[in-house]
Design a protein around this motif. Sequence first.
Motif, short mmCIF file in Angstrom:
data_model
loop_
_atom_site.label_atom_id
_atom_site.label_comp_id
_atom_site.label_asym_id
_atom_site.label_seq_id
_atom_site.Cartn_x
_atom_site.Cartn_y
_atom_site.Cartn_z
N TYR A 168 0.84 -1.20 0.00
CA TYR A 168 0.00 0.00 0.00
C TYR A 168 0.88 1.25 0.00
O TYR A 168 2.05 1.20 0.37
N ASP A 169 0.29 2.39 -0.39
CA ASP A 169 1.05 3.63 -0.37
C ASP A 169 1.11 4.25 1.02
O ASP A 169 1.77 5.27 1.24
N ASP A 170 0.43 3.61 1.98
CA ASP A 170 0.50 4.01 3.38
C ASP A 170 0.10 2.80 4.21
O ASP A 170 -0.36 1.79 3.67
N ALA A 178 -5.65 4.19 2.43
CA ALA A 178 -4.41 3.75 1.79
C ALA A 178 -4.74 2.96 0.52
O ALA A 178 -5.67 2.15 0.50
N ARG A 179 -3.96 3.24 -0.53
CA ARG A 179 -4.24 2.61 -1.83
C ARG A 179 -3.32 1.39 -2.03
O ARG A 179 -2.11 1.47 -1.86
N LYS A 180 -3.94 0.30 -2.43
CA LYS A 180 -3.17 -0.93 -2.67
C LYS A 180 -2.69 -0.97 -4.12
O LYS A 180 -3.41 -0.60 -5.04
N PHE A 181 -1.48 -1.45 -4.30
CA PHE A 181 -0.93 -1.66 -5.64
C PHE A 181 -1.11 -3.13 -6.01
O PHE A 181 -0.71 -4.01 -5.25
N ILE A 184 3.68 -3.18 -9.16
CA ILE A 184 4.53 -2.00 -8.99
C ILE A 184 5.94 -2.35 -9.48
O ILE A 184 6.36 -3.50 -9.38
N GLN A 188 9.88 2.30 -8.67
CA GLN A 188 8.79 3.02 -8.03
C GLN A 188 8.74 2.68 -6.54
O GLN A 188 8.57 3.56 -5.69
N MET A 192 9.51 5.55 -3.75
CA MET A 192 8.42 5.91 -2.84
C MET A 192 8.73 5.52 -1.40
O MET A 192 7.99 5.88 -0.48
N LEU A 194 8.56 2.63 -0.08
CA LEU A 194 7.56 1.69 0.43
C LEU A 194 8.24 0.58 1.21
O LEU A 194 9.30 0.10 0.85
#
Length: 244
Positions: A168-170, A178-181, A184, A188, A192, A194
Amino acid sequence: MAAERKYQRILLKLSGEALGGQGFGIDAQTVQRIAAEVKRVHALGVEIAMVIGGGNMWRGADAAATGIDRATADYVGMLATVMNSLVMQDAMEKHGMATRVQTAIEMPPVAEPFIRRRAVRHLEKGRVVILAAGSGNPFFTTDTAAALRAVELNAQVLLKATKVDGIYDDDPVKNCYARKFDEIGYMQALNMGLKVMDSTALSLCKDNNMPIIVFNLQQEGALEAIMRGEKCGTLVSKDVKEPV
């Protein structure tokens, strides 16, 4: 069976916390559940190597923060991974899987030393190989050891088992937005910052084109679903188009 699996050889990375259930130490019921999940994949004819962390017993970086010499703290952590590996070996053998533990630090009465060609031969014979004591070097995490062993053993994918269902982005526990990838790229993930794996492990995978799948081991059947080619968790690879 071969037609049912996407991967022939995998490296499965487990955190030490995964063996601890909800607390510190080792939870026997949790270990047995993990062994049962691995057995379902082993039954498909998949060759399985494993790396297990030691954070349920000892974390070198945290111990160093209390004043213990960092190298010494890391060596203690390596011994914790050996204990976890022996417990997991016992559980998997009780589930009928021939298993070998190999250690980066030699301790012949306990386990075999890590010898790459011997490890490959065990895999070819259908034995599960658990690779303990990290890389044998302080200042390197078990994530980095997992990336190294995956490349050395010509695994087709590195599977990072976590307590969440992907990247996730958080922190999804703290941030419900929080947004799931689903996928990726390496760069990236690095750019980021992550928390997929530490940057050394991620860079090693990137340099050797080793795909990573981050998934939730607590989700029953997730590991087997990945082996069958189903989308599960988050894929990190070079084939993912980076955002402009």
